[in-house]
Design a protein around this motif. Sequence first.
Motif, PDB file in Angstrom:
ATOM      1  N   UNK A 129       0.911  -1.075   0.031  1.00  0.00           N
ATOM      2  CA  UNK A 129       0.085   0.037   0.044  1.00  0.00           C
ATOM      3  C   UNK A 129       0.773   1.166  -0.169  1.00  0.00           C
ATOM      4  N   UNK A 130       0.331   2.341  -0.541  1.00  0.00           N
ATOM      5  CA  UNK A 130       1.084   3.512  -0.666  1.00  0.00           C
ATOM      6  C   UNK A 130       1.294   4.188   0.646  1.00  0.00           C
ATOM      7  N   UNK A 131       0.392   3.926   1.637  1.00  0.00           N
ATOM      8  CA  UNK A 131       0.625   4.494   3.032  1.00  0.00           C
ATOM      9  C   UNK A 131       1.487   3.226   3.848  1.00  0.00           C
ATOM     10  N   UNK A 132       2.871   3.376   4.068  1.00  0.00           N
ATOM     11  CA  UNK A 132       3.588   2.560   4.498  1.00  0.00           C
ATOM     12  C   UNK A 132       3.134   1.980   6.161  1.00  0.00           C
ATOM     13  N   UNK A 133       2.621   3.109   6.971  1.00  0.00           N
ATOM     14  CA  UNK A 133       2.151   2.796   8.143  1.00  0.00           C
ATOM     15  C   UNK A 133       0.981   1.924   8.217  1.00  0.00           C
ATOM     16  N   UNK A 134       0.143   1.695   6.963  1.00  0.00           N
ATOM     17  CA  UNK A 134      -1.046   0.942   7.129  1.00  0.00           C
ATOM     18  C   UNK A 134      -0.981  -0.217   5.883  1.00  0.00           C
ATOM     19  N   UNK A 135       0.281  -0.181   5.344  1.00  0.00           N
ATOM     20  CA  UNK A 135       0.457  -1.214   4.236  1.00  0.00           C
ATOM     21  C   UNK A 135       0.010  -2.850   5.047  1.00  0.00           C
ATOM     22  N   UNK A 136      -0.710  -3.477   4.301  1.00  0.00           N
ATOM     23  CA  UNK A 136      -1.222  -4.928   4.504  1.00  0.00           C
ATOM     24  C   UNK A 136      -0.799  -5.836   3.640  1.00  0.00           C
ATOM     25  N   UNK A 137       0.066  -5.800   2.884  1.00  0.00           N
ATOM     26  CA  UNK A 137       0.309  -6.834   1.752  1.00  0.00           C
ATOM     27  C   UNK A 137       1.016  -8.033   2.725  1.00  0.00           C
ATOM     28  N   UNK A 138       1.372  -7.914   3.870  1.00  0.00           N
ATOM     29  CA  UNK A 138       1.958  -9.140   4.473  1.00  0.00           C
ATOM     30  C   UNK A 138       0.940 -10.020   4.706  1.00  0.00           C
ATOM     31  N   UNK A 139      -0.131  -9.812   5.094  1.00  0.00           N
ATOM     32  CA  UNK A 139      -1.386 -10.452   5.404  1.00  0.00           C
ATOM     33  C   UNK A 139      -2.023 -11.069   4.268  1.00  0.00           C
ATOM     34  N   UNK A 140      -1.552 -10.541   2.981  1.00  0.00           N
ATOM     35  CA  UNK A 140      -2.269 -10.991   1.661  1.00  0.00           C
ATOM     36  C   UNK A 140      -1.568 -11.637   0.824  1.00  0.00           C
ATOM     37  N   UNK A 141      -0.365 -12.265   1.326  1.00  0.00           N
ATOM     38  CA  UNK A 141       0.378 -13.322   0.437  1.00  0.00           C
ATOM     39  C   UNK A 141      -0.097 -14.519  -0.160  1.00  0.00           C
ATOM     40  N   UNK A 142      -1.319 -14.885   0.580  1.00  0.00           N
ATOM     41  CA  UNK A 142      -1.917 -16.118   0.038  1.00  0.00           C
ATOM     42  C   UNK A 142      -2.592 -15.656  -1.342  1.00  0.00           C
ATOM     43  N   UNK A 143      -2.650 -14.544  -1.864  1.00  0.00           N
ATOM     44  CA  UNK A 143      -3.327 -14.276  -3.254  1.00  0.00           C
ATOM     45  C   UNK A 143      -2.791 -14.540  -4.309  1.00  0.00           C
ATOM     46  N   UNK A 144      -3.086 -15.696  -4.901  1.00  0.00           N
ATOM     47  CA  UNK A 144      -2.520 -16.330  -6.231  1.00  0.00           C
ATOM     48  C   UNK A 144      -2.731 -15.435  -7.323  1.00  0.00           C
ATOM     49  N   UNK A 145      -2.194 -15.852  -8.632  1.00  0.00           N
ATOM     50  CA  UNK A 145      -2.308 -15.014  -9.751  1.00  0.00           C
ATOM     51  C   UNK A 145      -3.798 -15.292 -10.151  1.00  0.00           C
ATOM     52  N   UNK A 146      -4.303 -16.334  -9.686  1.00  0.00           N
ATOM     53  CA  UNK A 146      -6.036 -16.898 -10.008  1.00  0.00           C
ATOM     54  C   UNK A 146      -6.797 -15.927  -9.057  1.00  0.00           C
ATOM     55  N   UNK A 147      -6.518 -15.791  -8.115  1.00  0.00           N
ATOM     56  CA  UNK A 147      -7.207 -14.943  -7.085  1.00  0.00           C
ATOM     57  C   UNK A 147      -7.183 -13.532  -7.314  1.00  0.00           C
ATOM     58  N   UNK A 148      -5.959 -12.988  -7.498  1.00  0.00           N
ATOM     59  CA  UNK A 148      -5.591 -11.511  -7.766  1.00  0.00           C
ATOM     60  C   UNK A 148      -6.375 -11.128  -9.064  1.00  0.00           C
ATOM     61  N   UNK A 149      -6.914 -11.882 -10.003  1.00  0.00           N
ATOM     62  CA  UNK A 149      -7.453 -11.219 -11.189  1.00  0.00           C
ATOM     63  C   UNK A 149      -8.752 -11.141 -10.892  1.00  0.00           C
ATOM     64  N   UNK A 150      -9.547 -11.315  -9.658  1.00  0.00           N
ATOM     65  CA  UNK A 150     -10.868 -10.938  -9.333  1.00  0.00           C
ATOM     66  C   UNK A 150     -10.724 -10.126  -8.019  1.00  0.00           C
ATOM     67  N   UNK A 151      -9.883  -9.689  -7.866  1.00  0.00           N
ATOM     68  CA  UNK A 151      -9.531  -8.830  -6.607  1.00  0.00           C
ATOM     69  C   UNK A 151      -9.412  -7.323  -6.745  1.00  0.00           C
ATOM     70  N   UNK A 152     -10.055  -6.220  -6.037  1.00  0.00           N
ATOM     71  CA  UNK A 152      -9.942  -4.975  -6.113  1.00  0.00           C
ATOM     72  C   UNK A 152      -9.820  -4.431  -4.690  1.00  0.00           C
ATOM     73  N   UNK A 153      -8.673  -3.641  -4.846  1.00  0.00           N
ATOM     74  CA  UNK A 153      -8.485  -2.896  -3.718  1.00  0.00           C
ATOM     75  C   UNK A 153      -8.224  -1.385  -3.602  1.00  0.00           C
ATOM     76  N   UNK A 154      -9.253  -0.669  -3.662  1.00  0.00           N
ATOM     77  CA  UNK A 154      -9.159   0.686  -4.147  1.00  0.00           C
ATOM     78  C   UNK A 154      -8.493   1.713  -3.219  1.00  0.00           C
TER      79      UNK A 154
END
Length: 378
Positions: free
Chosen positions: A146-171
């Motif tokens: 995430x652009x806001x380093x203090x709130x970045x949550x990519x760590x808890x989303x590592x299980x999102x595979x290519x198949x899943x990412x194709x159907x995910x929006x994180x506005x």
Amino acid sequence: MASRGRVLVAMSGGVDSSVTAYLLKSQGYECAGATMRLACTRRLDEEGARTCCSLSDIEDAAATAARLGIPHRVIDLRPVFEREVVEKFVRTYRAGATPNPCIDCNRYLKFGALLDHALEEGFDYIATGHYARVECARGAWELRRGADAAKDQSYVLYSLTQERLAHVLLPLGGLGKEADVRRIAREQGLSSAEKPDSQGICFVGDDDFASFIERRDGRSLPEGDVLDRDGRVIGRHRGALRYTIGQRKGLGVAAAHPLYVTALDVEANTVTLGGVEDLMAGSLVAHDWIWSAPAARCEELMAAAGEDGAPVAAKIRYHQPDQEARMSLVDARAGAAGGVRIDFTRPQRGIAPGQAVVVYEGDTVLGGGCVTAVGGGR
């Protein structure tokens, strides 16, 4: 204006998911809200601590959806939550490891059962209020910080595979929490604008994990010995599961220098204490590995790794700064079930089995897995 696609927005009743729904509707998506019914169904005023998934949250989500003029549904996922999150949490804790139920909830509930439900119902996407970004680059999907380093949550989303990412929006990935998200919520008159963030683990509530397990088992945890680094008995504990690797406070042992929990042996029912130097480790092995980055990129990276491993940035905790490391495969099972070894440039403090380790290349998540062994380096 033609719809940009149908989106099922995971609405928790909080400000992040509320603004997520508002933004996507404003951008021309056909939105519907969905709130998962999990295990925590008491009202907030009966819970004390601020958690998620209460009946109050379901009501807040429904009210926000009504204000935005989008349909709302409640999806009962309690059986999946109990099996994949609660039971796994208890099983991991009983084994003396350190579970992360938020990662499992994302993997099996939000981007598992809920995403499957959305696709079965004809939606194109699922959206959540996570602070991370999903972008398409070179014909593949990338999960980025995430652009806001203090709130970045990519760590808890590592299980999102290519198949899943194709159907995910994180506005919210490009926004800041206070400067942008709460401001938008206030401007739109959303009731969640000043709602505090959820704290702790939703199904525990008071964060007293040991007492939760005692209530679940219907019996008290057995007392046992506290040992020093040489195996000598220096005290007694009230249950090994009350302790975590790296813990310093509440040990009940007087010493001339700071002591920390350095090891738990559930079978022997012992807790071992030592100095901070005993917490340091130079490497780890992780299994149940999931590649989030494109398979071709991961294969290219590992093929070029050589004997010393591929250079990556690694994190073993949610808000930990990036740690310079090298990654290599430790067995022949490349892919989701494969094992990965991480060797850190500088020793790390308090690595514990059960923790998640996530590796990055720049801002892009490569993948992650569950720590199964801790070592001292090559």
